[in-house]
Design a protein around this motif. Structure first.
Motif, PDB file in Angstrom:
ATOM      1  N   MET A   1       0.833  -1.208   0.000  1.00 34.95           N
ATOM      2  CA  MET A   1       0.000   0.000   0.000  1.00 34.95           C
ATOM      3  C   MET A   1       0.866   1.257   0.000  1.00 34.95           C
ATOM      4  SD  MET A   1      -3.110  -0.864   2.631  1.00 34.95           S
ATOM      5  CE  MET A   1      -4.626  -1.640   2.061  1.00 34.95           C
ATOM      6  N   LEU A   2       1.942   1.211   0.775  1.00 31.28           N
ATOM      7  CA  LEU A   2       2.841   2.355   0.858  1.00 31.28           C
ATOM      8  C   LEU A   2       3.464   2.648  -0.502  1.00 31.28           C
ATOM      9  CD1 LEU A   2       3.888   4.226   3.175  1.00 31.28           C
ATOM     10  CD2 LEU A   2       5.862   2.700   3.336  1.00 31.28           C
ATOM     11  N   SER A   3       3.791   1.602  -1.244  1.00 28.24           N
ATOM     12  CA  SER A   3       4.432   1.780  -2.549  1.00 28.24           C
ATOM     13  C   SER A   3       3.471   2.362  -3.581  1.00 28.24           C
ATOM     14  CB  SER A   3       4.978   0.446  -3.061  1.00 28.24           C
ATOM     15  OG  SER A   3       3.932  -0.408  -3.502  1.00 28.24           O
ATOM     16  N   LEU A   4       2.170   2.241  -3.329  1.00 27.21           N
ATOM     17  CA  LEU A   4       1.144   2.773  -4.230  1.00 27.21           C
ATOM     18  C   LEU A   4       0.413   3.901  -3.511  1.00 27.21           C
ATOM     19  CD1 LEU A   4      -0.191  -0.625  -5.598  1.00 27.21           C
ATOM     20  CD2 LEU A   4       1.403   0.935  -6.710  1.00 27.21           C
ATOM     21  N   ASN A   5       1.157   4.871  -3.083  1.00 24.69           N
ATOM     22  CA  ASN A   5       0.701   5.986  -2.253  1.00 24.69           C
ATOM     23  C   ASN A   5      -0.655   6.527  -2.701  1.00 24.69           C
ATOM     24  OD1 ASN A   5       0.451   8.274  -0.719  1.00 24.69           O
ATOM     25  ND2 ASN A   5       2.196   9.356  -1.597  1.00 24.69           N
ATOM     26  N   GLY A   6      -1.633   6.418  -1.796  1.00 26.98           N
ATOM     27  CA  GLY A   6      -2.944   7.001  -2.066  1.00 26.98           C
ATOM     28  C   GLY A   6      -3.925   6.086  -2.765  1.00 26.98           C
ATOM     29  N   MET A   7      -3.519   4.888  -3.179  1.00 29.59           N
ATOM     30  CA  MET A   7      -4.431   3.993  -3.884  1.00 29.59           C
ATOM     31  C   MET A   7      -5.392   3.323  -2.905  1.00 29.59           C
ATOM     32  SD  MET A   7      -3.581   0.895  -6.553  1.00 29.59           S
ATOM     33  CE  MET A   7      -2.924   2.059  -7.747  1.00 29.59           C
ATOM     34  N   ASN A   8      -6.610   3.117  -3.367  1.00 27.02           N
ATOM     35  CA  ASN A   8      -7.618   2.436  -2.559  1.00 27.02           C
ATOM     36  C   ASN A   8      -7.549   0.924  -2.756  1.00 27.02           C
ATOM     37  OD1 ASN A   8      -8.746   4.855  -1.575  1.00 27.02           O
ATOM     38  ND2 ASN A   8     -10.044   5.053  -3.377  1.00 27.02           N
ATOM     39  N   PHE A   9      -7.958   0.198  -1.707  1.00 34.83           N
ATOM     40  CA  PHE A   9      -8.021  -1.260  -1.741  1.00 34.83           C
ATOM     41  C   PHE A   9      -9.401  -1.707  -1.261  1.00 34.83           C
ATOM     42  CE2 PHE A   9      -3.621  -0.313  -1.835  1.00 34.83           C
ATOM     43  CZ  PHE A   9      -2.963  -1.391  -2.405  1.00 34.83           C
ATOM     44  N   ASP A  10      -9.824  -2.857  -1.747  1.00 37.16           N
ATOM     45  CA  ASP A  10     -11.103  -3.442  -1.334  1.00 37.16           C
ATOM     46  C   ASP A  10     -10.869  -4.756  -0.602  1.00 37.16           C
ATOM     47  OD1 ASP A  10     -12.341  -1.388  -2.770  1.00 37.16           O
ATOM     48  OD2 ASP A  10     -12.695  -2.648  -4.532  1.00 37.16           O
ATOM     49  N   PHE A  11     -11.747  -5.055   0.359  1.00 41.21           N
ATOM     50  CA  PHE A  11     -11.745  -6.340   1.038  1.00 41.21           C
ATOM     51  C   PHE A  11     -13.109  -6.985   0.834  1.00 41.21           C
ATOM     52  CE2 PHE A  11      -8.570  -3.840   3.192  1.00 41.21           C
ATOM     53  CZ  PHE A  11      -7.550  -4.733   3.466  1.00 41.21           C
ATOM     54  N   TYR A  12     -13.119  -8.208   0.328  1.00 40.66           N
ATOM     55  CA  TYR A  12     -14.341  -8.995   0.218  1.00 40.66           C
ATOM     56  C   TYR A  12     -14.255 -10.100   1.267  1.00 40.66           C
ATOM     57  CZ  TYR A  12     -15.513  -7.014  -4.417  1.00 40.66           C
ATOM     58  OH  TYR A  12     -15.846  -6.185  -5.462  1.00 40.66           O
ATOM     59  N   ILE A  13     -15.304 -10.228   2.070  1.00 38.92           N
ATOM     60  CA  ILE A  13     -15.293 -11.180   3.180  1.00 38.92           C
ATOM     61  C   ILE A  13     -16.545 -12.049   3.130  1.00 38.92           C
ATOM     62  CG2 ILE A  13     -15.318 -11.422   5.705  1.00 38.92           C
ATOM     63  CD1 ILE A  13     -13.868  -8.692   5.821  1.00 38.92           C
ATOM     64  N   CYS A  14     -16.346 -13.347   3.335  1.00 44.08           N
ATOM     65  CA  CYS A  14     -17.458 -14.298   3.301  1.00 44.08           C
ATOM     66  C   CYS A  14     -17.242 -15.356   4.385  1.00 44.08           C
ATOM     67  CB  CYS A  14     -17.519 -14.957   1.926  1.00 44.08           C
ATOM     68  SG  CYS A  14     -18.801 -16.219   1.730  1.00 44.08           S
ATOM     69  N   GLU A  15     -18.349 -15.862   4.927  1.00 40.87           N
ATOM     70  CA  GLU A  15     -18.275 -17.009   5.831  1.00 40.87           C
ATOM     71  C   GLU A  15     -18.964 -18.190   5.140  1.00 40.87           C
ATOM     72  OE1 GLU A  15     -18.770 -17.909  10.568  1.00 40.87           O
ATOM     73  OE2 GLU A  15     -20.361 -16.762   9.593  1.00 40.87           O
ATOM     74  N   PRO A  16     -18.200 -19.052   4.480  1.00 42.76           N
ATOM     75  CA  PRO A  16     -18.810 -20.143   3.712  1.00 42.76           C
ATOM     76  C   PRO A  16     -19.484 -21.173   4.620  1.00 42.76           C
ATOM     77  CG  PRO A  16     -16.520 -19.778   3.064  1.00 42.76           C
ATOM     78  CD  PRO A  16     -16.743 -19.047   4.345  1.00 42.76           C
ATOM     79  N   TRP A  17     -20.530 -21.746   4.102  1.00 41.36           N
ATOM     80  CA  TRP A  17     -21.236 -22.789   4.845  1.00 41.36           C
ATOM     81  C   TRP A  17     -21.938 -23.701   3.853  1.00 41.36           C
ATOM     82  CZ3 TRP A  17     -26.396 -24.223   5.086  1.00 41.36           C
ATOM     83  CH2 TRP A  17     -26.744 -25.107   6.118  1.00 41.36           C
ATOM     84  N   LYS A  18     -21.949 -24.996   4.165  1.00 41.08           N
ATOM     85  CA  LYS A  18     -22.656 -25.964   3.329  1.00 41.08           C
ATOM     86  C   LYS A  18     -23.165 -27.069   4.236  1.00 41.08           C
ATOM     87  CE  LYS A  18     -22.130 -28.608  -0.958  1.00 41.08           C
ATOM     88  NZ  LYS A  18     -21.189 -28.990  -2.042  1.00 41.08           N
ATOM     89  N   SER A  19     -24.418 -27.403   4.094  1.00 41.93           N
ATOM     90  CA  SER A  19     -24.984 -28.454   4.940  1.00 41.93           C
ATOM     91  C   SER A  19     -24.324 -29.794   4.647  1.00 41.93           C
ATOM     92  CB  SER A  19     -26.498 -28.559   4.705  1.00 41.93           C
ATOM     93  OG  SER A  19     -26.766 -28.889   3.361  1.00 41.93           O
ATOM     94  N   HIS A  20     -24.261 -30.632   5.661  1.00 40.35           N
ATOM     95  CA  HIS A  20     -23.691 -31.983   5.542  1.00 40.35           C
ATOM     96  C   HIS A  20     -22.220 -31.956   5.137  1.00 40.35           C
ATOM     97  CE1 HIS A  20     -27.830 -33.110   5.933  1.00 40.35           C
ATOM     98  NE2 HIS A  20     -28.141 -32.601   4.750  1.00 40.35           N
ATOM     99  N   TYR A  21     -21.547 -30.852   5.459  1.00 40.61           N
ATOM    100  CA  TYR A  21     -20.120 -30.749   5.169  1.00 40.61           C
ATOM    101  C   TYR A  21     -19.428 -30.420   6.479  1.00 40.61           C
ATOM    102  CZ  TYR A  21     -16.054 -29.903   2.161  1.00 40.61           C
ATOM    103  OH  TYR A  21     -14.845 -29.987   1.522  1.00 40.61           O
ATOM    104  N   ARG A  22     -18.258 -30.976   6.688  1.00 36.04           N
ATOM    105  CA  ARG A  22     -17.551 -30.702   7.941  1.00 36.04           C
ATOM    106  C   ARG A  22     -17.277 -29.208   8.043  1.00 36.04           C
ATOM    107  NH1 ARG A  22     -12.428 -34.386   8.412  1.00 36.04           N
ATOM    108  NH2 ARG A  22     -12.243 -33.781   6.225  1.00 36.04           N
ATOM    109  N   GLY A  23     -17.950 -28.552   8.997  1.00 31.57           N
ATOM    110  CA  GLY A  23     -17.878 -27.100   9.094  1.00 31.57           C
ATOM    111  C   GLY A  23     -16.478 -26.564   9.264  1.00 31.57           C
TER     112      GLY A  23
END
Length: 202
Positions: free
Chosen positions: A119-141
């Motif tokens: 981030m420092l090397s790209l002074n002033g550039m914006n970044f995005d974070f995508y966050i998810c909590e995956p889940w599937k039934s009958h699957y080892r959580g």
């Protein structure tokens, strides 16, 4: 508490995370960071990272009514914002990291390591974070988030092939910031229209 089943498998997007703004908010100027003494640099980095994490935690709670620290089996993507993208061997894409685990702890570790320097090397550039909590039934959580991360990284490797032979993953996954390959890649950031097509989880 973690996200309820009705909100799992949803990607929450946190856009325009900006290190320059975080640093300014704690009383420092990123444009003259290189001229600070080692002691001042250390303090500026510590306070800016704390501000960045607190901002992300607050945004996450506002969107989900859950605490970020409770997402211990999450998957997350770090990307460039504003239609900026990285040049990989297979094409341009904004993604610089795909990860899984305790999201707050992992993102803090990234900031304290390679992400802050990038981030420092790209002074002033914006970044995005995508966050998810995956889940599937009958699957080892305890394992499903790992499978999701593996699938996403495999898809990335197949399509975009990394920045060089032997470095087939997103940019900050395997390279140290002082690596010549990393520095060349940082210079290849360009504006483009490509976005990551996140896999829909069923």
């Amino acid at each position: 508490m973690s996200l309820g089943n009705g909100r799992k498998n949803t990607w929450f997007k946190f856009r325009n995370q900006n290190l320059a703004i975080f640093m300014r908010d704690v009383g420092f100027d990123i444009s003259v960071y290189a001229r600070y003494s080692s002691k001042v640099k250390s303090e500026a980095k510590r306070l800016a990272i704390r501000k960045a994490i607190n901002s992300l935690k607050s945004e996450f709670y506002d969107k989900t009514s859950c605490e970020l620290k409770d997402i211990k089996r999450g998957v997350y993507v770090i990307r460039l914002s504003d239609n900026m993208s990285m040049q990989y061997r297979g094409g341009h894409i904004p993604v610089i990291y795909i990860g899984q685990g305790n999201v707050e702890k992992r993102i803090r570790n990234h900031y304290e390591g390679k992400l802050f320097d990038f981030m420092l090397s790209l002074n002033g550039m914006n970044f995005d974070f995508y966050i998810c909590e995956p889940w599937k039934s009958h699957y080892r959580g305890a394992d499903f988030h790992k499978q999701v991360e593996y699938t996403m990284i495999s898809d990335f490797e197949d399509k975009y092939q990394g920045i060089s032979e032997g470095h087939c993953f997103p940019l900050i996954s395997t390279l140290g910031f002082k690596s010549p390959v990393f520095r060349r890649a940082a210079l290849s950031v360009k504006r483009g229209s490509m976005t990551l097509e996140l896999r829909k989880m069923k």
